[in-house]
Design an enzyme around this catalytic site. Sequence first.
Site, PDB file in Angstrom:
ATOM      1  N   ARG A 167       0.795  -1.219   0.000  1.00 30.97           N
ATOM      2  CA  ARG A 167       0.000   0.000   0.000  1.00 30.97           C
ATOM      3  C   ARG A 167       0.825   1.266   0.000  1.00 30.97           C
ATOM      4  O   ARG A 167       0.582   2.187  -0.776  1.00 30.97           O
ATOM      5  CB  ARG A 167      -0.934   0.064   1.224  1.00 30.97           C
ATOM      6  CG  ARG A 167      -2.215  -0.672   1.068  1.00 30.97           C
ATOM      7  CD  ARG A 167      -2.613  -1.266   2.384  1.00 30.97           C
ATOM      8  NE  ARG A 167      -1.637  -2.274   2.749  1.00 30.97           N
ATOM      9  CZ  ARG A 167      -1.684  -3.541   2.334  1.00 30.97           C
ATOM     10  NH1 ARG A 167      -2.681  -3.935   1.622  1.00 30.97           N
ATOM     11  NH2 ARG A 167      -0.744  -4.403   2.655  1.00 30.97           N
ATOM     12  N   THR A 168       1.793   1.351   0.908  1.00 32.91           N
ATOM     13  CA  THR A 168       2.515   2.615   1.037  1.00 32.91           C
ATOM     14  C   THR A 168       3.259   2.923  -0.252  1.00 32.91           C
ATOM     15  O   THR A 168       3.168   4.036  -0.789  1.00 32.91           O
ATOM     16  CB  THR A 168       3.483   2.542   2.242  1.00 32.91           C
ATOM     17  OG1 THR A 168       2.728   2.158   3.388  1.00 32.91           O
ATOM     18  CG2 THR A 168       4.136   3.888   2.495  1.00 32.91           C
TER      19      THR A 168
ATOM     20  N   LYS B 190      27.087  -3.484  -3.539  1.00 27.68           N
ATOM     21  CA  LYS B 190      28.561  -3.416  -3.624  1.00 27.68           C
ATOM     22  C   LYS B 190      29.167  -2.828  -2.352  1.00 27.68           C
ATOM     23  O   LYS B 190      30.373  -2.646  -2.276  1.00 27.68           O
ATOM     24  CB  LYS B 190      28.976  -2.535  -4.804  1.00 27.68           C
ATOM     25  CG  LYS B 190      28.440  -2.980  -6.143  1.00 27.68           C
ATOM     26  CD  LYS B 190      28.941  -2.017  -7.227  1.00 27.68           C
ATOM     27  CE  LYS B 190      28.119  -2.107  -8.490  1.00 27.68           C
ATOM     28  NZ  LYS B 190      28.355  -0.969  -9.386  1.00 27.68           N
TER      29      LYS B 190
ATOM     30  N   ARG C 250      11.433   4.108   3.127  1.00 27.06           N
ATOM     31  CA  ARG C 250      11.059   3.061   4.096  1.00 27.06           C
ATOM     32  C   ARG C 250      12.315   2.251   4.388  1.00 27.06           C
ATOM     33  O   ARG C 250      13.034   1.857   3.465  1.00 27.06           O
ATOM     34  CB  ARG C 250       9.968   2.158   3.550  1.00 27.06           C
ATOM     35  CG  ARG C 250       9.796   0.925   4.423  1.00 27.06           C
ATOM     36  CD  ARG C 250       8.577   0.149   4.107  1.00 27.06           C
ATOM     37  NE  ARG C 250       7.381   0.855   4.533  1.00 27.06           N
ATOM     38  CZ  ARG C 250       6.186   0.287   4.623  1.00 27.06           C
ATOM     39  NH1 ARG C 250       6.039  -0.984   4.321  1.00 27.06           N
ATOM     40  NH2 ARG C 250       5.136   0.968   5.013  1.00 27.06           N
TER      41      ARG C 250
ATOM     42  N   HIS D 270       5.314   5.841  11.438  1.00 28.29           N
ATOM     43  CA  HIS D 270       4.814   5.741  10.068  1.00 28.29           C
ATOM     44  C   HIS D 270       3.839   6.917   9.893  1.00 28.29           C
ATOM     45  O   HIS D 270       2.624   6.725   9.808  1.00 28.29           O
ATOM     46  CB  HIS D 270       4.112   4.391   9.907  1.00 28.29           C
ATOM     47  CG  HIS D 270       3.832   3.980   8.498  1.00 28.29           C
ATOM     48  ND1 HIS D 270       3.948   4.827   7.413  1.00 28.29           N
ATOM     49  CD2 HIS D 270       3.414   2.790   7.989  1.00 28.29           C
ATOM     50  CE1 HIS D 270       3.614   4.164   6.309  1.00 28.29           C
ATOM     51  NE2 HIS D 270       3.298   2.931   6.638  1.00 28.29           N
TER      52      HIS D 270
HETATM   53  C1  NCD Z   1       2.099  -1.262   8.023  1.00 31.40           C
HETATM   54  C2  NCD Z   1       3.608  -1.020   8.118  1.00 31.40           C
HETATM   55  O1  NCD Z   1       4.329  -1.227   7.137  1.00 31.40           O
HETATM   56  O2  NCD Z   1       3.997  -0.575   9.172  1.00 31.40           O
HETATM   57  N1  NCD Z   1       1.658  -1.399   6.716  1.00 31.40           N
HETATM   58  C3  NCD Z   1       1.349  -0.282   5.996  1.00 31.40           C
HETATM   59  O3  NCD Z   1       2.181   0.558   5.724  1.00 31.40           O
HETATM   60  N2  NCD Z   1       0.058  -0.111   5.642  1.00 31.40           N
HETATM   61  C4  NCD Z   1       1.613  -2.308   8.934  1.00 31.40           C
HETATM   62  C5  NCD Z   1       2.286  -3.639   8.966  1.00 31.40           C
HETATM   63  O4  NCD Z   1       3.200  -3.948   8.204  1.00 31.40           O
HETATM   64  O5  NCD Z   1       1.854  -4.435   9.809  1.00 31.40           O
END
Ligand code: NCD
Length: 310
Positions: free
Chosen positions: A60-61, A89, A110, A138
């Site tokens: 999703r993100t 590398k 991320r 997040h």
């Molecule tokens: C979450 C995350 O990555 O922290 N997912 C997301 O971004 N919607 C929740 C998870 O991974 O459990």
Amino acid sequence: MKNFKGRDIIDIKDLSKEEILFVLKTAKRFDPEFVKKDRSNYEIAQGKIAGLLFFEPSTRTEQSFRAAAQKIGMGIIGFNDPESTSIHKGESFKDTIRIIDSYADVLILRHPQGGSAKEAAEVAEIPVINAGDGPNQHPTQTLLDLYTILKEAGKLDGITVALMGDLKYGRTVHALSLALSRFKVKQIFISHPKLKMPDEFTAILKSREVEYEEFDHLPQKFEADFLYQTRVQKERFGDLNEYKKIKDKFILDASFRKYLDQGVKLMHPLPRINEIDPTLDSHQNAIYFKQARNGLYVREALLALVLGRL
Ligand code: NCD
């Protein structure tokens, strides 16, 4: 309020209540539920580039950021498999950030390490958006969670929100709890004793005089406007046996329907493993897929704001 241009979005604590509400209001401009005419937004950030660096898996993100960037006219560079880059590398994290900094206009990161987004922001000149830094935070998930709550409840003040599951390692619940503490929201934490909300977060709630309760089971007399269920974060456990012992303790089975019937709205950041019975999905108060959709509008708004295009 035009102070988003060039700004890093690293920690939800950096956003005031007014700033949070401003982002949520801006997101409505991208939400077809509020904008009835089919208006194209591709001119907003035409010619700008989003650099998406995903050192950890995402559905999703990553995809909603990619969609959001393109919907407002941006191009996209980046990776979701660091092993395909010079990191393989031995290139350092900071050098990778420096390079993307010189090609892109906004960096979306991320990473499995808490604090990595902050570290990137110290190196990068372009705005850095934290798309999840390890077990820490997040913040863009939180903004879409708040947008969803506001849309569903019509308000943020005066409601009760329960957070359940992995409150120790779950970055979504950390950032959401902090953001809710800016509003008059009662918070209920439900988790295994080993997965409690960490002190560093409850200390902030205490300092802000937030009303909250902690339970090690779903209370029989459960009263809340929203229940935010989460996945036990397997990848953050040092000891997998510990994970196996805990993972199935906080599952919502079909019997949770009675609470949905009573009006409790069920949220989840997704992905879910087995913590929500899929037979609940069809209930109008199971809103996790709507929640994921809202991520698109919130991320369009946020990108446009940090680029100074709104
Ligand atoms: C979450 C995350 O990555 O922290 N997912 C997301 O971004 N919607 C929740 C998870 O991974 O459990």
